[in-house]
Design an enzyme around this catalytic site. Sequence first.
Site, PDB file in Angstrom:
ATOM      1  N   ASN A 130       0.819  -1.202   0.000  1.00 26.25           N
ATOM      2  CA  ASN A 130       0.000   0.000   0.000  1.00 26.25           C
ATOM      3  C   ASN A 130       0.856   1.257   0.000  1.00 26.25           C
ATOM      4  O   ASN A 130       0.488   2.268  -0.587  1.00 26.25           O
ATOM      5  CB  ASN A 130      -0.930   0.016   1.213  1.00 26.25           C
ATOM      6  N   LYS A 131       1.976   1.140   0.681  1.00 30.84           N
ATOM      7  CA  LYS A 131       2.875   2.284   0.750  1.00 30.84           C
ATOM      8  C   LYS A 131       3.371   2.636  -0.650  1.00 30.84           C
ATOM      9  O   LYS A 131       3.421   3.807  -1.038  1.00 30.84           O
ATOM     10  CB  LYS A 131       4.056   1.925   1.657  1.00 30.84           C
ATOM     11  N   ASN A 133      -7.095  -9.581   3.760  1.00 31.11           N
ATOM     12  CA  ASN A 133      -8.083  -8.611   3.292  1.00 31.11           C
ATOM     13  C   ASN A 133      -9.433  -9.231   2.936  1.00 31.11           C
ATOM     14  O   ASN A 133      -9.657 -10.431   3.114  1.00 31.11           O
ATOM     15  CB  ASN A 133      -7.519  -7.841   2.102  1.00 31.11           C
ATOM     16  N   ILE A 134     -10.313  -8.407   2.392  1.00 26.38           N
ATOM     17  CA  ILE A 134     -11.688  -8.834   2.139  1.00 26.38           C
ATOM     18  C   ILE A 134     -11.786  -9.961   1.113  1.00 26.38           C
ATOM     19  O   ILE A 134     -12.694 -10.764   1.161  1.00 26.38           O
ATOM     20  CB  ILE A 134     -12.578  -7.648   1.682  1.00 26.38           C
ATOM     21  N   CYS A 144      -6.877   0.142   9.094  1.00 27.17           N
ATOM     22  CA  CYS A 144      -6.411  -0.810   8.080  1.00 27.17           C
ATOM     23  C   CYS A 144      -6.083   0.056   6.874  1.00 27.17           C
ATOM     24  O   CYS A 144      -5.306   0.993   7.011  1.00 27.17           O
ATOM     25  CB  CYS A 144      -7.457  -1.874   7.796  1.00 27.17           C
ATOM     26  N   SER A 145      -6.671  -0.200   5.720  1.00 26.30           N
ATOM     27  CA  SER A 145      -6.407   0.694   4.600  1.00 26.30           C
ATOM     28  C   SER A 145      -7.369   1.880   4.633  1.00 26.30           C
ATOM     29  O   SER A 145      -6.965   3.022   4.778  1.00 26.30           O
ATOM     30  CB  SER A 145      -6.551  -0.062   3.269  1.00 26.30           C
ATOM     31  N   ASP A 146      -8.652   1.570   4.529  1.00 23.62           N
ATOM     32  CA  ASP A 146      -9.641   2.648   4.502  1.00 23.62           C
ATOM     33  C   ASP A 146     -10.285   2.876   5.858  1.00 23.62           C
ATOM     34  O   ASP A 146     -10.920   3.893   6.084  1.00 23.62           O
ATOM     35  CB  ASP A 146     -10.734   2.324   3.482  1.00 23.62           C
ATOM     36  N   TRP A 176     -12.745   1.023   7.204  1.00 18.98           N
ATOM     37  CA  TRP A 176     -14.175   0.734   7.331  1.00 18.98           C
ATOM     38  C   TRP A 176     -14.480  -0.765   7.354  1.00 18.98           C
ATOM     39  O   TRP A 176     -15.627  -1.154   7.435  1.00 18.98           O
ATOM     40  CB  TRP A 176     -14.987   1.452   6.265  1.00 18.98           C
ATOM     41  N   ASP A 177     -13.465  -1.589   7.206  1.00 17.48           N
ATOM     42  CA  ASP A 177     -13.726  -3.030   7.259  1.00 17.48           C
ATOM     43  C   ASP A 177     -13.127  -3.668   8.516  1.00 17.48           C
ATOM     44  O   ASP A 177     -13.783  -3.815   9.517  1.00 17.48           O
ATOM     45  CB  ASP A 177     -13.175  -3.714   6.007  1.00 17.48           C
TER      46      ASP A 177
END
Lengths: 755, 662
Positions: free
Chosen positions: B345-346, B370-371, B432-434, B436-437
């Site tokens: 992600n970085k 992840n999802i 996490c990333s966003d 929201w999960d």
Amino acid sequence: MLSSLGSAGGKSTKPSFVSYVTPEEIKSEKEHSRKEKHPDLLPGEVVFCSASTVLKYTQDDLSQRGVFGALLCTNFRVSFVSDEAPAEEMGQLFKNKLYGENDIPLSCVDNIYGGYEDKKKLLTGGLMKNKYPSKIIIHCKDLRVFQFSLTFSKEEDAKKIFQGIIHHCLEPKSLRCLFAFSYCENTSYPEMQRKKQTVMFDSVEDWTQDMKRTKGNCRLVSENRSFELSPKLPQFFIVPANVSDEDLTKYQGKGLPMWCWSHHSGCALFKTASLPLLPEDNVPQTHMEKMLTAVAHNHLYSVKTEDLSETLPTVQDIQLSYNKFKQFFLIDNTTEFWMSDMKWFSSLDNCGWLDIIRQCLQKAVEVVECLEKENTNVLIMEEGGSDLCCVVSSLVQLMLDPYYRTLLGFQSLVQKEWVVGGHAFLDRSNHLHLKDKVESQSPVFLLFLECVWQLQQQHGPAFQFSETYLTVLSDSVHVPVFTTFLFNNDSHRDSILKAESPHTQRGPLNCPTVWDWSVQFDCKAQDLFTNPLYAEKPKQDKSVRKSHRPKHLRQLSLPSSAFKTPPKKGFFKDEADSLKKILRVKRISRWMLSPSDSPQTSSSAREFYEAWQAKPLDYHGLLLPCLDGPSIRVWMQRYLRWIHDVQILGGGPVAVLSKVSEILGEVQELQRELDRHGCTLASNHKGARPRAKTAAEIASRSSVRLSSSFPFVTSRNWSFKPAIPTSLLQSLMVTGIAGNLADRADDGDDLQSMV
Amino acid sequence: MDKQFFGGVAGGDSTAQPGVANRNNKPRTLATSGSKQDSLETLDSPTGSHVEWCKQLIAATISSQISSVPPDTASGDCKAPRDGSKQVQMDEVPLVPGETIKAVAKDVMYICPFTGLVTGTLTSTNYKLYFISLERDTPFIMDVNLGAISRLETISVQSHGENTRGMEIVCKDMRSPRFAYKEDASQPEIVEVLAKHTFPLSNDLPLFAFLYKEDFPVDGWKVYDPIAEYKRQGLPNESWTISKMNSSYEVCDTYPALVVIPSSIKDDDLKRVVSFRARHRIPVLSWIHPESQATIVRSSQPLVGPSDRRCKEDERYLQTIMDANAQSHKLTIFDARQSSVADNNKAKDGGYESESFYPNVELNFLEIPNIHVMRESLRKLKEVVYPTIDEAHWHSAVDQTHWLEYIRLLLAGAVRIADRLESGKTSVMVHCSDGWDRTAQLTSLAMLMLDSHYRTLRGFQVLLEKEWISFGHKFAARVGHGDDNHANSERSPLFIQFIDCVWQINRQFPAAFEFNELFLITILDHLYSCLFGTFLYNSEQERVAKEVQTKTVSLWSYINSQPEDFTNPFYVDYEHHVLYPLASIRHLELWTGYYVRWNPRMRPQMPVHQNLKELLFLRAELQRKVEELEREASSSRGSLSSSSEHTSSPSHSGGTPLHTIV
């Protein structure tokens, strides 16, 4: 002193109970140990050797911390007496009167490992070297694990205690050396009161009574009173009415169908030790045919046979599987534990223990189907007739007969099918560590308790006894005090107890049975043996019961439509027409028993289960277990109770128990209130339950503070620190699985586009 | 594997002759003409091989006696065929207010994997699919909420000169019922009607929640009031303020209108922090410890990027959060991701806080996949539990789905967060990333462990409304309400995973929760059903725009109108006790009550705790009796009212049997 220990055990030893230490030595030992700390010795208990400044590792701690104290070996146990002040007795409600949390009864020792520097080595008896390990790790049969360090003790003491423990725990010994005998000589137990107690099945009346209760119509045999017929047969037993006197004396009781239980339809369950059928020898075959005819005559000339040796795992399989299974719970290293946590489910499948439980239950369901649905007599057989026959016959009775789901009923069942039924407890547990009995060691009785636990988990309110009761019973097998588990059969018990009696003229030695629970637990602790949610049978008068019966039958018959019954080709064979022919068919079918047969049987059993399940559940009627994958579980209380890392603090079943007890208490309080007002509400069966209050007392003390190991582990070193698996392991695991999916961004769109 | 199966069907044309049933592409069909793009469809068919399905269908055709005479009710239209003269009362479809029948097909065979073939009537309403058969002693009923349907697949088989249609209804709730019926050109296809109402958004229709017109005595939309909830937590206080900066959702479109941020933060600084956090999801307070003032703060990842960008304001912002808790001069950041993924992600302009730029910050990765991994895991799980269970290898099969391992990871992560707050007295930031999960999963689980309020029936609703719904867990995207694109990679069962975790904790602490298993299952059922507005849309902003609160009914209206059904009779208030569930696989179990509930063998015959309920009833009865007697006694004695007061008080404490507190 050690020199005198050398010649212990073995079959050739003269049958006399003499301690291997001279009285002088005992005295000096006693004086010696009195100077040090020693546990409160039981009557007849003698200290063999001891060592001070032994370090007992506290199991729940990775750091090498522990408690110092003395390690002793007596003729009953290995005992550790802590130098520190005894723990607060707060959680000691469930204290065992015979041994404490730091005591290991000698026959409860499973394996001993020596820790030499970094290596852990399994120790076996007979390896008496002068070298002793710095660390002793003891794995117990009740799944406790002890680790002692000898590095801080005097070398002489350390050597002595090490060799003493090895000798007394692992080396062959004679039956007379078991603690029960010296214990019983030194204590007097009042004969158990006959009334309101477990039926022992050691008298004509007990058997007659049981046959009457089930309306059986068979023949009681009392000719074996002094074991004239066969030492393998019980003193009293019941056979089909058509068995002649002459038949009784043949083949030492092998092939003789022994009555277990009669179904209300008239058909009955029998078990037998199978006769070897040699092709060239026709004699046993004709005997067998005759016996089958006798069984068939019992009801509607029908009989089905089931050879358990062929369709269930052998006792060796059971032992092998259990050995693998128990390893998951004998934890002496936390890192190891969390590592094994990853593979837990796969390991469970691999060891096959749960599958063996399922197979036994499945077999019992098949037998139940024959009795209940088809009303045929069933004869189960196996080579010795006293292992899987006991498992299956007792499970069948538990499923069909609500009486056996009461506490006393259950104890009577174990007494009837296992103790008097001739299960070789001594050989199966190999208390004596005899080399030639290693092969016959097998936890068959535990397997039975496991099956009962599964039933109990699925249909809790149908059982009067609790999970804790079963766990304690499984532990008691390894406490060498009770006559219940020390012998191979009736005649064995009889002869030994008579021979050992100090006063032959006053009758045999009077030892307690395991059913005398007051030997181990006080009344309050025994309260935990009962299930507070037990649905007691509503009282009915006899007339109601009679009219109830046909309804019961109809209730359980299968719906005719929708379900197509496949042709029955299973393990059960109809033996109604020509028995001779059938016998041949049976033997041929051994070769025809292709795998394609088994799904058919199970599909029939499946339908039987589904039809039963579709009906409303009656806790006092037939009870069947669900055998699908998720339904067979691990007996958490028994297996996880000592592992600190998996204790749920403030959780577990006890949380429910305390709530139930509390409500029961309130109900009683209210009822008393009502009584005071001279008015009784239509007294429901739920009403007066004298035990509830004490149970409530136990539980409500600190319901939030108890753990899932209740009542076995006291939460003395209570900390609210959670167990957290190391993150290293987590990453290890996850990268292995996730694959390329893991690298994908969470959402379809790229981050770049967003910024 | 699956591809091979697919090839098998193509080659097996001699036995099965699947015709092309693809009329207008709407109902996704398993056309077996061998076209390559369709093979993708079979790849994720959760119910196994196509061959087996064809065989089932043929078997069904042969064994059945479908009358070749077409059924006389040609009522495929919207009018409900309620000609009572012909239909038995049992035959009537129960409808909820606002629900209308859209299509009826007679002589449909349900290929039940448990009890075999059943023939009956299949009805499609705008809310559910309803199948009833009266050929057995007791009527056989099966219904599926259209919202629970992930995709519809049809297949045609020619046999004896007639076309038989097979229809597989692949559901999100772990089942895939299959039906077979004769094709009849004179009637509109039930599949088409079904598809239209199953995926309303793809067909320009409203979600059923907007048509549902039930009136409940309780208004569930009033359950969550952010101000009241923050007030309960003791907010605002000197360090934290309830900010209205996002009241028009302009700062962050996925955050709620009200957020709690450090009170000392200046507007300009805040703007910089906003632009430094992914999707502008800045660190905001989720929960504050009543004693230590340690907080759980949630956010998205910082936009560090490959060049290690810094943001002084963000660094200071975290320092302020740290300072708000006097007990500790540290801040622990739990990044839910796997560290390798965070690095990826970085490279893509995201990233994580560097411990060297943020003083006194400790960064931990929780290594949760992840999802997509989770979606795959649940797909595998469905294969294990539906339709049949492999007894002998049950545990290995469950093991191979890794579902429970992920549950364990989540629980372990949440336990670490809770422990950090409780024993470490240190504030924690989760992202996490966003954000929201996994962030929602972790913060809400930790809050459930720390705060007994969330373990009550109402409290849990607040927890969901707050941490999940208002903070923008993308329910619409993750569930795919009313949308036919079942292969959308945005779909993922994260909320189910969370509810599963709650169930696991519930199982370990059977007396610590006021709600029961049925409550959790009901939540999951209505996550899909589209009956209630609660879980619709991705953010508070969207919900406001769609007027969800005025146009739809809340799930909590239904639940709170009959709370006794959802209460745990064993409930004991643990008050300030922190629950630490054991994150050991040995104590985790597959939630058969949810995942395997379609299998009739796994259903308990007796309602759970029936016995206890009887006991509670008995107690209530006795209490009533005692009170009655007391009343009589006091009235006869006249003035001696004090005694009755005295004796009625204990019964009062247990007046409502289900809510007793010890």
